[in-house]
Design a protein around this motif. Sequence first.
Motif, PDB file in Angstrom:
ATOM      1  N   GLU A   1      47.742  50.345  47.264  1.00  0.00           N
ATOM      2  CA  GLU A   1      46.698  49.758  48.014  1.00  0.00           C
ATOM      3  C   GLU A   1      47.569  48.407  48.852  1.00  0.00           C
ATOM      4  O   GLU A   1      48.322  47.902  48.501  1.00  0.00           O
ATOM      5  CB  GLU A   1      45.804  48.818  47.012  1.00  0.00           C
ATOM      6  CG  GLU A   1      44.580  48.593  47.621  1.00  0.00           C
ATOM      7  CD  GLU A   1      43.512  47.747  46.599  1.00  0.00           C
ATOM      8  OE1 GLU A   1      43.234  48.490  45.690  1.00  0.00           O
ATOM      9  OE2 GLU A   1      43.124  46.704  47.022  1.00  0.00           O
TER      10      GLU A   1
ATOM     11  N   ALA B   1      36.456  49.572  53.889  1.00  0.00           N
ATOM     12  CA  ALA B   1      37.214  50.451  53.506  1.00  0.00           C
ATOM     13  C   ALA B   1      38.708  49.744  52.969  1.00  0.00           C
ATOM     14  O   ALA B   1      39.102  48.835  53.396  1.00  0.00           O
ATOM     15  CB  ALA B   1      38.050  51.555  54.307  1.00  0.00           C
TER      16      ALA B   1
ATOM     17  N   THR C   1      48.270  58.242  54.369  1.00  0.00           N
ATOM     18  CA  THR C   1      47.260  57.122  54.104  1.00  0.00           C
ATOM     19  C   THR C   1      45.821  57.801  53.523  1.00  0.00           C
ATOM     20  O   THR C   1      45.479  58.907  53.757  1.00  0.00           O
ATOM     21  CB  THR C   1      46.899  56.286  55.493  1.00  0.00           C
ATOM     22  OG1 THR C   1      46.646  57.337  56.521  1.00  0.00           O
ATOM     23  CG2 THR C   1      47.936  55.574  55.869  1.00  0.00           C
ATOM     24  N   ARG C   2      45.083  56.890  52.670  1.00  0.00           N
ATOM     25  CA  ARG C   2      43.883  57.536  52.028  1.00  0.00           C
ATOM     26  C   ARG C   2      42.856  56.116  52.306  1.00  0.00           C
ATOM     27  O   ARG C   2      43.368  55.063  52.096  1.00  0.00           O
ATOM     28  CB  ARG C   2      44.166  57.515  50.642  1.00  0.00           C
ATOM     29  CG  ARG C   2      42.808  58.020  49.804  1.00  0.00           C
ATOM     30  CD  ARG C   2      43.317  58.318  48.442  1.00  0.00           C
ATOM     31  NE  ARG C   2      43.202  57.312  47.532  1.00  0.00           N
ATOM     32  CZ  ARG C   2      43.339  57.144  46.208  1.00  0.00           C
ATOM     33  NH1 ARG C   2      43.442  58.350  45.727  1.00  0.00           N
ATOM     34  NH2 ARG C   2      43.294  55.870  45.465  1.00  0.00           N
ATOM     35  N   PHE C   3      41.975  56.419  52.926  1.00  0.00           N
ATOM     36  CA  PHE C   3      40.764  55.470  53.096  1.00  0.00           C
ATOM     37  C   PHE C   3      39.818  55.480  51.963  1.00  0.00           C
ATOM     38  O   PHE C   3      39.261  56.689  51.720  1.00  0.00           O
ATOM     39  CB  PHE C   3      40.213  55.459  54.462  1.00  0.00           C
ATOM     40  CG  PHE C   3      40.882  55.153  55.615  1.00  0.00           C
ATOM     41  CD1 PHE C   3      42.298  55.834  55.730  1.00  0.00           C
ATOM     42  CD2 PHE C   3      40.678  53.993  56.165  1.00  0.00           C
ATOM     43  CE1 PHE C   3      42.995  55.251  56.966  1.00  0.00           C
ATOM     44  CE2 PHE C   3      41.660  53.490  57.194  1.00  0.00           C
ATOM     45  CZ  PHE C   3      42.691  54.109  57.475  1.00  0.00           C
ATOM     46  N   ARG C   4      39.573  54.567  51.345  1.00  0.00           N
ATOM     47  CA  ARG C   4      38.558  54.502  50.273  1.00  0.00           C
ATOM     48  C   ARG C   4      37.401  53.368  50.395  1.00  0.00           C
ATOM     49  O   ARG C   4      37.807  52.397  51.089  1.00  0.00           O
ATOM     50  CB  ARG C   4      39.108  53.915  48.825  1.00  0.00           C
ATOM     51  CG  ARG C   4      39.889  54.947  48.018  1.00  0.00           C
ATOM     52  CD  ARG C   4      40.163  54.365  46.562  1.00  0.00           C
ATOM     53  NE  ARG C   4      41.161  53.461  46.910  1.00  0.00           N
ATOM     54  CZ  ARG C   4      40.929  52.113  46.744  1.00  0.00           C
ATOM     55  NH1 ARG C   4      39.954  51.679  46.414  1.00  0.00           N
ATOM     56  NH2 ARG C   4      42.138  51.286  46.845  1.00  0.00           N
TER      57      ARG C   4
ATOM     58  N   LYS D   1      41.214  54.397  61.710  1.00  0.00           N
ATOM     59  CA  LYS D   1      41.961  55.417  60.862  1.00  0.00           C
ATOM     60  C   LYS D   1      43.386  55.738  61.571  1.00  0.00           C
ATOM     61  O   LYS D   1      44.249  55.763  60.910  1.00  0.00           O
ATOM     62  CB  LYS D   1      41.366  56.510  60.430  1.00  0.00           C
ATOM     63  CG  LYS D   1      39.847  56.393  59.464  1.00  0.00           C
ATOM     64  CD  LYS D   1      39.598  57.583  58.826  1.00  0.00           C
ATOM     65  CE  LYS D   1      40.490  58.568  58.195  1.00  0.00           C
ATOM     66  NZ  LYS D   1      39.991  59.529  57.697  1.00  0.00           N
TER      67      LYS D   1
ATOM     68  N   LYS E   1      47.169  54.527  60.532  1.00  0.00           N
ATOM     69  CA  LYS E   1      48.132  55.626  60.103  1.00  0.00           C
ATOM     70  C   LYS E   1      49.343  55.469  61.051  1.00  0.00           C
ATOM     71  O   LYS E   1      50.545  55.697  60.294  1.00  0.00           O
ATOM     72  CB  LYS E   1      47.353  57.074  60.506  1.00  0.00           C
ATOM     73  CG  LYS E   1      48.433  58.046  60.656  1.00  0.00           C
ATOM     74  CD  LYS E   1      47.508  59.314  61.089  1.00  0.00           C
ATOM     75  CE  LYS E   1      48.209  60.552  61.118  1.00  0.00           C
ATOM     76  NZ  LYS E   1      49.485  60.836  61.838  1.00  0.00           N
TER      77      LYS E   1
END
Lengths: 808, 340
Positions: B282, B258, B244-247, B227, B231
């Motif tokens: 994305e 992710a 940032t977004r982690f899915r 992460k 970033k």
Amino acid sequence: MKVSYKWLQEYVDIPVSPLELADSITSAGLEVDSVAELGKEIEKVYTGKIVEISSHPNADKLIICSVNVGGENNRQIVTGADNVKENNIIPVAVEGARLAGGLKIKKTKLRGIESRGMLCSGGELGLDTESLPENQAHGIMILPSDTPVGEDARKYTGLDDAVIELELTPNRGDCLSMIGVAREVAAIYNTSLKLPGADPKSLDEYIDGKAEVIIENNELCRRYVAKLLTGVKVFSSPVWMQERLRSAGIRPINNVVDVTNYVLMELGQPLHAFDYDKLKDGKIIVRRAKEGEILQTLDGTERKMKKDMLVIADSSGPVAIAGVMGGADSEVTGDTSMVLLESAYFDPSSVRRTSNYLGLRSESSLRFEKGIDVNGCLRAAQRAAKLLQEMGACSVLAGQIDNYPEYIEEKTIPIRPSRVGYLLGKEISQDECKNILSSLQFKVQQEDEEGFLVTVPTFRPDISREVDLIEEVARIHGYDRIPQTLPSGESTEGGRTERQRIMRQLRRELVACGVYEAITYSFHSRKEFDRLRIPEDSYLRNTIKIQNPLTEEQEIMRTLMLPGVLDIVRHNYSRRNYNAAVFDTGKVFHPRDNSDLPEEREKLAAVFTGKTENAWNTASGNMDFYYVKGILEAVLNRMGVKGCSLEPAFDNMTYHPGRSAYIQVHGEKAGIIGEIHPLVLENYELDQKVTAFEFDMEVLLQYAGKKDRYIPLPKYPGTNRDLAVVVAEDILARDVFRLIRKAGGELLRDVKLFDVYKGNQVSEGCQSMAFSLKFQAADRTLTDEEVNERISSITSILQKEFDARLRS
Amino acid sequence: MEDKLKAIAREAKICLDEASDLKKLNEIRVKYLGKKGELTKVLRGMGSLSAEERPRIGQLANSVREELEEYLERRTDELKNKELEERLSREKIDVTLPGKPCMLGKMHPLTRIQGEIEDIFTGLGFNVVEGPEIETDYYNFEALNIPKDHPARDMQDTFFTGSEVLLRTHTSPIQVRTMEAAAPRVPLKIIAPGRVYRKDDDATHSPMFHQIEGLAVDYRITFADLKGVLKVFAESMFGSETRTRFRPSYFPFTEPSAEVDISCVMCGGKGCRVCSGTGWLEVLGCGSVHPRVLEISGYDSEQYTGFAFGMGLERITMLKYGIDDLRLLFENDLRFLEQI
């Protein structure tokens, strides 16, 4: 997978709105593609009853309806619809109403008759007509006759709902069901899961003796459950079920088919309903197909089987392709009185291969491919029986045939919370790990200091080792709650290799010379070799072929770069970009005898055509051979490549025989430069000269980047002399230079050719070459005598070797 | 005699004043101050003067000479300045006319962005490595935990050149090749750019495109490190305000896996056409290296952990330049290459 928000609520309490729900399930790993809030745009559409229909005095195709939408007064509405009758209940848009797509309804006159509103079709309300039952898909949407009048029509058309469309990753086949999604929601919000009832009331009569299931290939069919339903009545399924199926994108057909689809959507278990009376001897045989066996599937297509496919057969022949589609002959129809309900587990790979081979994908095959819950087969069959029985469509024979030769145990996997922390970079307590896994319906047991054992339900075939459980913990805990850190280990330098640096520099040097970089595909048509006039026996025609190319234009991997860049010229020329200077670098591919993998060589090609830019004070020049050669020389110079020479290339069919040369580096052939042969240009439909060079980077890379040592600047002035000689015109400049340098010796610091002349001033067949020579010594000022001596040895050697004459 | 000297002085000054160029000035200098000039002539006549008068007139003559020389110098300066000004004014050009065209040449946008991405990661200690574009089934699939019949093979429609040989569908095989060669050496930090191929050709897919793969293997490489590194990458690439977004997602060769979204580069996250109103874009897929992949490549998965990520170069490039049509990147239209 389309998930109705309303339907989902049957299995789990959802404490948030559809949009919030979409966000949180996305964060837990079920990616939401879209959220459709149905009926959101719809305003002022009510349920109404057609009280009276009369004909329109001025139009044959219009009728006048007197419609009651509640209250005492009826309203007059003119419509062109031909499927409405008196006493029909339909959705009515009154004046001021808004329909799907933002259409507004006003009071109007149609052929002189006032019309206060509009009768609506499913499409006008924003319903997907593809999934409406046949009787509602066309014309005005006729609602069930017991629908109350004067109510918000959204409630009775399934439009008071939101549909969340999921784009599931291939490992989460379990979420191809409402119950699977509900399980995730329950885990996220820590609420409980409500399983639907699966306990039909059975007759006293047992199934035994009425049917038989034989599994011949247990590895392809792990379990086969059959239930028998008797006294079957086929009719339309209830509105609530139709609405739910529609929300999932499935068109309601009849109660039997609908219930199998409903359970497929609800539990993720594909079911198939056979007309029992059409199954010879009441026998189900699960076996491999015989080569060439033919079955007409439900969609009316005749399918020819291959012998590795799995089929369901009766004593006379195949009745279904296992897990993919049923046969037309045993389909449930209005005449069906007994149904054999199949709920089975078929091998994922086998279903996948079969459905790929037949090009036939169904809701069933999709689920079998991903792996369904082998221990959920019976429950699904019971659930379907219960649903049909409750709607009064059948009676259920007691018991079932459950052919399950080898019970599949649930896996047990140990998990260590310390390992969770080690991998994630965040400590998560043993308690939280346990809670998360329990909420996902995993069984947690045997706790000790190290960790605990987790029993994985068979509906989660994707979980097979500790790390899979750690992912479950991480995603429900929330990725956003894991901190952002940098690796803490030993530091590394990082950087590019020498080769990568040289490749980058090469691109930069070409750009600095005014050449644009292009990127072309690595494959092309084999016709390019003919266009380029490559000889039939050339090694370049020995290529790597793509077995399944998209088009003929992309059938082979390139062995040379020229087709790509010539195509750029052609493309631009057709768009009236007549001047071009572009290069392309990349790999070419040559098959190797002793290896599966080909040789990959880095190559470069550059093409030039047209003129340099002209302007108010600058004449444009041709980008001809010498222009291009100048760029080549500049680039090689800056790359530190020494020892380059050009050898005339008479034999290359792609290039002009008199205007091309092989590039040699230290005697090794490294490329070619020249004007493209006029016949090749013709093949590319170009009527403008093109000059190109091609380079084998593997050769260049050996010699590039070698640093020279510095030579001190001269302290003593030099002497400049000009020398013009007349030689035969077939004497190459290179050879004249070589002799001048040889005779000039060390004192000759520099030679420049400043003029070449052919014409009246010199005799026929001759040319004059004028050189500027610079003599200089590192330790003294040269005397005139010394310089003169050199000049005369230069002139005499030129005279001797080339019969050169001095020109005054 | 005294009068004569004064008259010469007066006369010479008038001439100097009237002179309009340097040439005239020189003539005047010769006429009055030269060896045969007026002043010299007067001084020659000094012999006829009395002994008392001689020093006085001599002094006077000298001061006249000095005065005239000074005056001449001043006039010379004046005229020089004037002439310079005239020349400068004469030489005036229209500086707004276009300059001489220089043959420009530019790097392809994909190359430029690839360089930028490499620079960010080499700065973080990653080495740039490459691998073959034609690969074996083993490196492209098997060793990445994608056995035959695995549904993930559907996600990547493959070009084959032999029964077990194919055009690589992603840059991930380089992970395996690099680990195999290095195991059990750590730390291992690489970034692997390259061409990849999939059987897909429409407005948003090209049969050939580029990916950049990243891999780090060491003791105790964590998901949090992944992460953090991404970033830093997102902020360096798209600006320090980028979020940032982690899915959670799924790749056979990483676990946990992710997808990474960045706040929309167009609207900053408010929602626009580019991000379909979501505020997020994305940009890459990533995860902790699957223990099975570590094991296959020769690392003890209990002892070592790692992370891997992969992104589409075309996607990043299109976002950086606001390119809305993928095909522009491979058409090589000069109007495009020259503009961007």
